[in-house]
Design a protein around this motif. Structure first.
Motif, PDB file in Angstrom:
ATOM      1  N   CYS A   1       0.841  -1.194   0.000  1.00 51.27           N
ATOM      2  CA  CYS A   1       0.000   0.000   0.000  1.00 51.27           C
ATOM      3  C   CYS A   1       0.880   1.248   0.000  1.00 51.27           C
ATOM      4  O   CYS A   1       2.032   1.204   0.417  1.00 51.27           O
TER       5      CYS A   1
ATOM      6  N   CYS B   1      -5.519   0.683   5.404  1.00 51.07           N
ATOM      7  CA  CYS B   1      -5.086  -0.523   4.690  1.00 51.07           C
ATOM      8  C   CYS B   1      -5.490  -1.748   5.506  1.00 51.07           C
ATOM      9  O   CYS B   1      -5.126  -1.854   6.674  1.00 51.07           O
TER      10      CYS B   1
ATOM     11  N   CYS C   1      -2.080  -3.930   6.480  1.00 47.58           N
ATOM     12  CA  CYS C   1      -1.059  -3.542   7.462  1.00 47.58           C
ATOM     13  C   CYS C   1      -1.581  -2.544   8.493  1.00 47.58           C
ATOM     14  O   CYS C   1      -0.883  -2.216   9.439  1.00 47.58           O
TER      15      CYS C   1
HETATM   16 ZN   LIG Z   1      -0.740  -1.694   3.811  1.00 45.32          ZN
END
Ligand SMILES: [Zn+2]
Length: 299
Positions: free
Chosen positions: A242, A273, A276
């Motif tokens: 990301c 995201c 993560c």
């Molecule tokens: Zn991410």
């Protein structure tokens, strides 16, 4: 513990059979932490399935001969409608899951992948080369656990036999794979005999052994009477792709009027995201700049 967060490839000499073994600790812990932070009560069973998916996708990525992404995903209509893991060519791993009913999952003791996915479960493998065409294979999920579902996938899509053993606990996620290769070094009969012996030996591996022993000890215990040749271990790690730029592209894709409509209701466009946990926020000035720059690039 030696050689964790790495994949060990091996071949059986004078046969057309190969194998891979993977042990994940750090990368798996990172995914566990990200998912525990995202959800109030992420069931332990789901976290361990994420580990199995990570181990499996890393084993599958051993066959990637080009730069790109490999995604392993399962979907259904159950308490856990989606679970997936992704591996890059550089062996960066990430994983995500969607849970609709954590309480229902907690109530089920030792639920299988199929139980959690519910009805109409599907298993998909998506290969996205950086250059070239995407490939997607999908099979209905008829078996109960991931290793069996993958074996089923290979039985349906390839002629070559492939077997998987996957396990995860709170600390570690791990996997073992053996696979037939196209006939080259040995005749069909020799290969078939070896395949039977090797899979019978691998079949004796216990989850506790996969979860507690190092890779060399496991391979020695299973195959010490075979001629196994080891390659250099390949490191694997958690990696999320990301970025602010990708989020900006998402904002571009919804269009300027829609983006402004969101901003008239809330101060910021916020994107989290789900791999993560990174938060991305865009205010009115930033959004304006994104569209202005895209406009400039077009002219
Ligand atoms: Zn991410």
């Amino acid at each position: 513990m030696a050689n964790t967060d790495s994949i060990q490839h091996f071949i059986f000499d004078s046969t057309d059979i190969r194998g891979e073994i993977i042990t994940l600790e750090e990368a798996y812990q990172q995914v566990r932490n990200n998912n525990m932070a995202a959800e109030d009560a992420m069931p332990e069973r789901v976290l361990q399935l994420l580990g199995e998916f990570m181990a499996a996708v890393a084993l599958l990525s051993g066959t990637l001969k080009f730069e790109g992404l490999l995604t392993l995903q399962a979907r259904g209509d159950g308490a856990m409608p989606m679970i997936m893991a992704e591996a890059s060519y550089q062996k960066g791993l990430r994983a995500a899951v969607q849970v609709n009913d954590a309480a229902a999952i907690e109530a089920l003791e030792s639920a299988s992948l199929a139980d959690l996915l519910g009805n109409q479960g599907l298993l998909a493998i998506l290969i996205q080369p950086d250059k070239g065409e995407r490939y997607q294979g999908i099979v209905p999920l008829v078996k109960t656990d991931l290793a069996e579902c993958l074996e089923d996938y290979f039985a349906q899509s390839e002629q070559l036999g492939t077997r998987f053993w996957l396990a995860a606990d709170e600390k570690r996620a791990t996997g073992l794979m053996v696979q037939e290769l196209p006939q080259q070094l040995a005749d069909a009969k020799t290969n078939a005999e070896h395949w039977q012996t090797i899979t019978a030996l691998a079949e004796t591996i216990k989850d506790e052994e996969l979860l507690s022993l190092d890779q060399h000890t496991i391979l020695y215990r299973l195959f010490n009477e075979e001629e196994v040749r080891l390659f250099d271990p390949v490191p694997v790690s958690f990696q999320c792709s990301c970025s602010e730029e990708r989020c900006a592209n998402t904002i571009l894709s919804i269009g300027q009027s829609e983006a402004q409509a969101i901003l008239s209701e809330q101060d910021l466009i916020t994107m989290d995201c789900h791999f993560c946990g990174q938060k991305y926020q865009f205010g009115p000035q930033q959004v304006e700049k994104i569209f202005a720059e895209a406009d400039k690039a077009r002219h």
